[in-house]
Design a protein around this motif. Structure first.
Motif, short mmCIF file in Angstrom:
data_model
loop_
_atom_site.label_atom_id
_atom_site.label_comp_id
_atom_site.label_asym_id
_atom_site.label_seq_id
_atom_site.Cartn_x
_atom_site.Cartn_y
_atom_site.Cartn_z
N ASN A 517 39.14 40.48 43.57
CA ASN A 517 40.28 39.95 43.30
C ASN A 517 40.40 37.99 43.26
OD1 ASN A 517 42.16 40.12 40.71
ND2 ASN A 517 43.55 40.47 42.39
N ALA A 518 39.47 37.74 42.98
CA ALA A 518 39.51 36.45 43.47
C ALA A 518 40.78 35.68 42.74
CB ALA A 518 38.40 35.70 43.93
N TYR A 519 41.67 35.34 43.04
CA TYR A 519 42.33 33.60 41.92
C TYR A 519 41.47 33.09 41.14
CZ TYR A 519 45.93 31.66 39.94
OH TYR A 519 47.03 30.82 39.08
N ALA A 520 40.43 32.18 41.95
CA ALA A 520 40.29 31.18 40.77
C ALA A 520 39.05 32.48 40.07
CB ALA A 520 38.59 30.43 42.04
N CYS A 521 38.60 33.31 40.53
CA CYS A 521 37.63 34.43 39.45
C CYS A 521 38.43 35.17 38.32
CB CYS A 521 36.50 35.12 40.07
SG CYS A 521 35.69 33.76 41.16
N ARG A 522 39.35 34.81 37.71
CA ARG A 522 40.38 36.12 37.16
C ARG A 522 40.54 35.17 36.26
NH1 ARG A 522 44.08 37.24 41.67
NH2 ARG A 522 45.82 36.13 40.26
N ARG A 523 40.44 34.34 35.97
CA ARG A 523 40.80 34.09 34.67
C ARG A 523 39.60 33.42 33.72
NH1 ARG A 523 42.67 29.01 36.25
NH2 ARG A 523 42.08 29.13 38.64
#
Length: 523
Positions: A517-523
């Motif tokens: 659930n990496a923040y950089a990879c969610r959007r």
């Protein structure tokens, strides 16, 4: 890595002890007895600690980052009909979405004529037409191949068709544009190939101001043909950035850089004199690309800091490559390292020379069999997305000795996992690793990656030929096409949470960290 960061991530004296152990020179002769009277070398016990910054990407690249090139020599060699092969179309589609650049050395010797009676227009010799002209039928086949494979065609126009005053003769190009517009071919364009080498290639030169005028004229032509009024234009596609090429690029950017949508250049590592597989594994050779990128980026940022930069043609070796070297598993180290370094520097697109043609630099051989670099590219497309992440490593290098630079033989890169891969949810992270060491290396995931389930895709040469092999195994299984339209199943090996990654000697691995659930990879 600062002590404060290590304490923050690992939080215990045990982790700190492991890091200090890994920083000791790997040449040290520290050994201890193990069961059976055998001794385990320090190299086998060295542990590398790896973490990734998952808060924000350091670079965001084009969705078509890994793209392809097709050399115009296929017209000269009579291979254009092979583009209708169902198997070749399937293999090309396996690397989509991507650009397909139709360009190379013969770009500047082709002219387009939409003629019904070709025999009347042949020049001296029976093969003159086939070697020096492209007709409508050829263009139709090329475009249909790209369209069926899900590739966007970039067509290179002849820049050496010159008027007596050395200005560019655009008559052939205008004929091609009008024909393509009538067919509604969705094409982007470029002009010429390695203009810095024209003096050697054709005994004539084009300086930077003249090249800028040529590109400005081409932009005007595109705007005059309604269908291509908003088509993209790329260039100047200089060769390896040495002195003359750098001067040409600098002048071009100063006088005409505004007319191109991306700045393109080429890089080839070695020539055909290379005779040893070890040459593909030299760290100094792998590092040359970073030096060349820095030169190009400096010029582009001076004149057009908003411009994207493309590596418009890259391969392990120039002049067609070397048999049993540039088409083997060993060449994959150069290719994957090229993708990793280019992405880390923010190169927007890398065009691989070549998908299919003569020589030994291609991804698919003359029997339509995928070579090791194809399977590597196929996995890269499936697993690696355009968002580049920062990597933090402890224990990677030995302590430098006075007067000596220790080069990395373990290369680690990280991206968000491709959003096009529906086997993984958004937020997953893909790490790819090149191990050039002759010994196994152990990698412990730490920090944000700690105690996560990992899917392993380990690539090694298949068969007894070792690094000279033209076949690949994935997690121990040979990769072979099932039939002309079906790829093999890419089965990962699941590593339980907290397990150490073990990289065998001279191998390549892709590792997907699931459910992070990496923040950089969610959007």
């Amino acid at each position: 890595m600062p002590r404060q960061f290590l304490c923050l991530v690992f939080g215990s004296s045990l982790w700190l002890a492991l890091i200090l152990q890994s920083l000791i020179s790997s040449s040290a002769a520290y050994k201890r007895p193990v069961s059976g009277g055998k001794r385990q070398s320090f190299l086998e016990r060295t542990l590398i600690l790896l973490d990734v910054n998952t808060r924000s990407p350091v670079k965001v690249l084009n969705d078509n980052f890994l793209s392809l090139q097709l050399d115009p020599s296929i017209i000269k060699d009579g291979w254009l009909d092979f583009l209708s092969s169902k198997r070749l179309v399937t293999l090309a589609r396996g690397l989509s979405p991507a650009y397909l650049r139709f360009g190379g050395k013969r770009t500047d010797f082709l002219q387009f004529h939409n003629l019904k009676n070709l025999a009347k227009f042949r020049g001296p010799g029976p093969d003159y037409y086939l070697k020096n002209y492209e007709d409508a039928r050829s263009l139709d086949k090329l475009y249909n191949f790209a369209d069926c494979a899900g590739l966007h065609l970039i067509f290179g126009l002849n820049a050496l068709h010159r008027n007596p005053d050395n200005s560019w003769n655009s008559s052939s190009a205008l004929n091609l544009l009008k024909y393509s517009a009538g067919k509604k071919f969705n094409i982007s364009w470029e002009l010429g190939n390695e203009p810095n080498s024209y003096r050697t290639l054709a005994a004539r030169s084009v300086n930077s101001s003249r090249l800028a005028q040529d590109y400005t004229l081409l932009k005007t032509l595109l705007q005059s043909v309604r269908y291509y009024s908003r088509a993209n234009l790329y260039g100047p596609n200089i060769g390896r950035p040495r002195k003359n090429a750098i001067l040409l690029l600098d002048g071009f950017m100063k006088h005409g850089g505004s007319v191109v949508d991306a700045v393109t250049w080429q890089h080839y590592y070695i020539d055909r004199r290379v005779t040893k597989v070890e040459d593909f594994m030299k760290t100094r050779l792998l590092d040359t690309l970073s030096e060349q990128i820095t030169k190009v980026m400096k010029i582009v940022q001076t004149h057009g800091p908003e411009k994207r930069v493309w590596l418009g043609g890259v391969g392990p070796a120039w002049a067609g490559g070397t048999n049993n070297l540039s088409d083997t598993f060993a060449a994959g180290f150069l290719w994957l390292n090229t993708l990793g370094i280019a992405a880390a520097h923010g190169i927007d697109v890398v065009l691989r020379h070549s998908l299919f043609d003569y020589g030994y630099n291609h991804l698919v051989d003359q029997h339509f069999n995928p070579l090791p670099d194809y399977w590597l590219s196929f996995l890269y497309k499936r697993l690696v997305g355009p968002r580049v992440l920062g990597v933090h490593v402890a224990g990677l290098q030995r302590k430098p000795r006075p007067g000596r630079v220790i080069r990395d033989k373990l290369r680690i890169y990280a991206h968000c996992t491709s959003f096009n891969n529906h086997d993984y949810v958004r937020g997953s992270v893909t790490i790819y690793i090149i191990n050039l060491h002759r010994s196994r290396k152990k990698i412990k995931l730490a920090g944000t990656l700690r105690n996560k389930t990992v899917h392993q895709y380990l690539l090694q040469p298949f068969g007894t030929e070792g690094l000279h092999s033209t076949s690949v195994q994935l997690n121990g299984e040979q990769l072979l096409m099932v039939d002309n339209e079906t790829f093999p199943e890419m089965k990962p090996r699941t590593l339980r949470a907290g397990r150490t990654i073990a990289m065998p000697p001279v191998s390549i691995g892709f590792f997907v960290i699931k459910n992070i659930n990496a923040y950089a990879c969610r959007r």
